[in-house]
Design a protein around this motif. Structure first.
Motif, PDB file in Angstrom:
ATOM      1  N   GLU A   1       2.406   1.790  -3.552  1.00 50.35           N
ATOM      2  CA  GLU A   1       1.526   2.348  -4.528  1.00 50.35           C
ATOM      3  C   GLU A   1       1.136   3.589  -3.971  1.00 50.35           C
ATOM      4  OE1 GLU A   1      -0.349   0.741  -7.029  1.00 50.35           O
ATOM      5  OE2 GLU A   1       1.313  -0.462  -6.746  1.00 50.35           O
ATOM      6  N   TYR A   2       0.874   4.052  -2.906  1.00 48.19           N
ATOM      7  CA  TYR A   2       0.701   5.448  -2.587  1.00 48.19           C
ATOM      8  C   TYR A   2       2.095   6.323  -2.997  1.00 48.19           C
ATOM      9  CZ  TYR A   2      -0.569   9.648   0.079  1.00 48.19           C
ATOM     10  OH  TYR A   2      -0.970  10.901   0.656  1.00 48.19           O
TER      11      TYR A   2
ATOM     12  N   GLU B   1       0.809  -1.195   0.054  1.00 51.97           N
ATOM     13  CA  GLU B   1       0.155  -0.087  -0.163  1.00 51.97           C
ATOM     14  C   GLU B   1       0.877   1.419  -0.115  1.00 51.97           C
ATOM     15  OE1 GLU B   1      -2.978  -0.058   2.781  1.00 51.97           O
ATOM     16  OE2 GLU B   1      -3.704  -1.966   2.492  1.00 51.97           O
TER      17      GLU B   1
END
Length: 128
Positions: A9-10, A6
């Motif tokens: 991706e961020y 995550e």
């Protein structure tokens, strides 16, 4: 998705946002290509003769770093062809619909769009 994935991706979204002004200028220069063909969500699969578009990731050399949840930075009816394979499944359903509308906007009346997804039935059956 675990926390590390995550965060990665961020980070891609943040990096892409950071270079947005420069990428808008680059898109204006790319607009003059003939034929103008877009390869959306290209990742590491660069297609010669196409404008390869995806999020910025260190070590990935593309023609345009762009968050495909944003409107495409090309004029109406200016693109001859669009290719997107294994892209829509990475977007929330509403963002995918918006992207497809953007593709229609930039595509020439005689243009071609080819979109591949791993499970079309899933998208057809989706109630958003």
């Amino acid at each position: 998705m675990n926390l590390r994935n995550e965060a990665a991706e961020y980070a891609k979204y943040l990096l892409t946002l950071a270079v947005l002004p420069a990428q808008r200028r680059r898109a204006r220069r790319l607009q003059s290509m003939t034929p103008l063909r877009l390869h959306l969500g290209s990742a590491t699969n660069r297609l010669p003769g196409w404008v390869n578009v995806d999020l910025l990731r260190p070590g990935r050399a593309l023609d345009l770093y762009w968050d495909l949840r944003r409107p495409l930075p090309f004029r109406d009816a200016s693109v001859e062809a669009i290719f997107a394979e294994h892209l829509l499944e990475h977007l929330p359903y509403p963002a995918g619909v918006v992207l497809l509308r953007e593709c229609r906007r930039v595509l020439q009346p005689s243009g071609i769009a080819r979109v591949g997804v791993p499970d079309l039935d899933r998208y057809i059956a989706s109630d958003r």
